[in-house]
Design a protein around this motif. Sequence first.
Motif, short mmCIF file in Angstrom:
data_model
loop_
_atom_site.label_atom_id
_atom_site.label_comp_id
_atom_site.label_asym_id
_atom_site.label_seq_id
_atom_site.Cartn_x
_atom_site.Cartn_y
_atom_site.Cartn_z
N ASN A 1 -4.19 8.70 58.24
CA ASN A 1 -4.23 9.69 59.34
C ASN A 1 -4.09 11.15 58.91
O ASN A 1 -4.19 12.05 59.75
N GLY A 2 -3.85 11.40 57.64
CA GLY A 2 -3.61 12.77 57.19
C GLY A 2 -4.83 13.66 57.31
O GLY A 2 -5.97 13.19 57.34
N ARG A 3 -4.58 14.97 57.36
CA ARG A 3 -5.67 15.95 57.47
C ARG A 3 -6.19 16.30 56.07
O ARG A 3 -6.03 17.39 55.55
N HIS A 4 -6.87 15.31 55.47
CA HIS A 4 -7.35 15.44 54.09
C HIS A 4 -8.44 16.50 53.94
O HIS A 4 -8.70 16.98 52.83
N ALA B 1 3.08 18.03 63.10
CA ALA B 1 2.02 18.76 63.81
C ALA B 1 1.26 17.88 64.79
O ALA B 1 0.84 18.36 65.85
N LEU B 2 1.10 16.60 64.45
CA LEU B 2 0.21 15.73 65.24
C LEU B 2 0.94 14.67 66.06
O LEU B 2 0.43 14.24 67.10
N VAL B 3 2.11 14.24 65.63
CA VAL B 3 2.80 13.11 66.28
C VAL B 3 4.15 13.52 66.85
O VAL B 3 4.42 13.40 68.04
N CYS B 4 5.02 14.02 65.97
CA CYS B 4 6.38 14.40 66.39
C CYS B 4 6.37 15.85 66.88
O CYS B 4 7.05 16.72 66.35
N THR B 5 5.56 16.09 67.90
CA THR B 5 5.34 17.43 68.43
C THR B 5 6.55 17.93 69.22
O THR B 5 7.36 17.12 69.68
N PRO B 6 6.67 19.24 69.41
CA PRO B 6 7.83 19.77 70.15
C PRO B 6 7.97 19.14 71.54
O PRO B 6 9.08 18.80 71.96
N LEU C 1 10.44 22.23 53.55
CA LEU C 1 11.20 22.34 54.79
C LEU C 1 10.59 23.41 55.70
O LEU C 1 11.22 24.42 55.96
N ASP C 2 9.36 23.17 56.17
CA ASP C 2 8.79 24.10 57.14
C ASP C 2 9.24 23.70 58.54
O ASP C 2 10.00 22.74 58.72
N ALA C 3 8.75 24.41 59.55
CA ALA C 3 9.22 24.19 60.92
C ALA C 3 8.94 22.77 61.41
O ALA C 3 9.79 22.14 62.07
N ASN C 4 7.76 22.25 61.08
CA ASN C 4 7.42 20.90 61.51
C ASN C 4 8.30 19.85 60.85
O ASN C 4 8.76 18.90 61.48
N VAL C 5 8.53 20.01 59.55
CA VAL C 5 9.37 19.07 58.82
C VAL C 5 10.80 19.10 59.34
O VAL C 5 11.45 18.06 59.48
N LYS C 6 11.30 20.28 59.64
CA LYS C 6 12.66 20.40 60.17
C LYS C 6 12.80 19.60 61.46
O LYS C 6 13.80 18.91 61.68
N ARG C 7 11.79 19.69 62.34
CA ARG C 7 11.86 18.96 63.61
C ARG C 7 11.84 17.45 63.38
O ARG C 7 12.61 16.71 64.00
N VAL C 8 10.99 16.98 62.47
CA VAL C 8 10.92 15.55 62.16
C VAL C 8 12.26 15.06 61.62
O VAL C 8 12.78 14.02 62.04
N ASN D 1 4.57 11.49 70.30
CA ASN D 1 3.99 10.15 70.41
C ASN D 1 4.73 9.21 69.46
O ASN D 1 4.22 8.84 68.39
N CYS D 2 5.91 8.80 69.86
CA CYS D 2 6.80 8.03 68.98
C CYS D 2 6.19 6.69 68.57
O CYS D 2 6.47 6.20 67.46
N LEU D 3 5.38 6.09 69.42
CA LEU D 3 4.80 4.78 69.10
C LEU D 3 3.84 4.85 67.91
O LEU D 3 3.60 3.85 67.23
N GLU D 4 3.28 6.03 67.65
CA GLU D 4 2.34 6.20 66.55
C GLU D 4 3.01 6.73 65.28
O GLU D 4 2.36 6.95 64.27
N CYS D 5 4.31 6.94 65.35
CA CYS D 5 5.02 7.57 64.23
C CYS D 5 5.45 6.53 63.19
O CYS D 5 6.05 5.51 63.54
N PRO D 6 5.18 6.78 61.91
CA PRO D 6 5.58 5.83 60.86
C PRO D 6 7.09 5.75 60.64
O PRO D 6 7.57 4.82 60.00
N LEU D 7 7.83 6.72 61.18
CA LEU D 7 9.28 6.70 61.06
C LEU D 7 9.96 6.01 62.24
O LEU D 7 11.17 5.90 62.29
N ASN D 8 9.17 5.53 63.17
CA ASN D 8 9.68 5.03 64.45
C ASN D 8 10.71 3.92 64.30
O ASN D 8 11.74 3.92 64.99
#
Length: 325
Positions: free
Chosen positions: A17-20, A181-186, A134-141, A190-197
């Motif tokens: 799923n990554g933005r390759h 950016a794509l799943v664990c948005t502010p 540790l950018d803003a998105n990573v901090k939120r995750v 979409n927790c069901l699609e998250c690999p850390l769920n």
Amino acid sequence: MLSLSVKEAIYAWYQKNGRHDLPWRQTTDAYKIYLSEIMLQQTQVKTVLERFYFPFLERFPTLQSVAEAPLDDVLKMWEGLGYYTRARNLHHTALTCNGILPKNPEELGGLKGIGKSTAHAICSFAYHQALPILDANVKRVLCRYFALNVKDEKVLWEKAWKLLHVKHPYEHNQAMMDIGALVCTPKNPNCLECPLNFTCKGKDTPENYPQSLKKAKVPIKRRFALVALKEGKLGLIQRKERLLHGLWGFVQVDECPENAEILGKVTHTYSHFKLELEVVKCDLHVKVDDYFTPEQIATLALSTVDKKILQLPAMMGNVTPATPK
């Protein structure tokens, strides 16, 4: 120790799923990665990708070419991207390291405008070093995964190291940014699609992590922009203050001169205040750095608010700036 399974899940998610296709993920050139990192601070990927990244690289293909260019040229290519301190720091860094970035995070972190996370990102993405970011998105995750109420930098770095997949640091860090950016948005993650769920401590109430701080009301500054004319040329200054240092623009004052002709109003919102400018034509002597023709103005690096002034209908009767090609 964290189970390796969650780290493998993050790795597998990125493969699928990554933005390759992002251009800065298709290179190991440290300069191109560094440029993307600082452009993406405070700016959306779409904006950087569509308007700034490629034109900047075309003009400055190497960090050495940045070092050899005048600051004015770098600011001109940064025009419209905002947060111009980033461009000044880029130029300063290019000069400091003679166009060649160091390869270790400690030296990188000592360069102007390169913080710990950006240094780690460059080393991880260019040299595949096992370092977390540790950018803003990573901090939120991380806050949600470990159910952290507050974004404490020291704690977040500890958690980032704990979760890091040391065998695949590149993919792990890219995945963490993409998940944010794509799943664990502010909003509406979409927790069901998250690999850390399956091991996420905050998945039942993700909106609680981290807890939002109430935003202070944005203050409004009201000033006057002075339009000074001389033989059809506009008088401008090159700014010295920190916010727009190095950019050209109209003189601004706190009080309106007597007998000034009102040409219009413009507003612009910065990160920490809103500026309301009343634009006036002033016949009194205004101290400027130089007077410019429309063609010359098109080559200068101007702030967005000064561009707005130039676009006022009332300005057309005085001078019509040329549109850059």
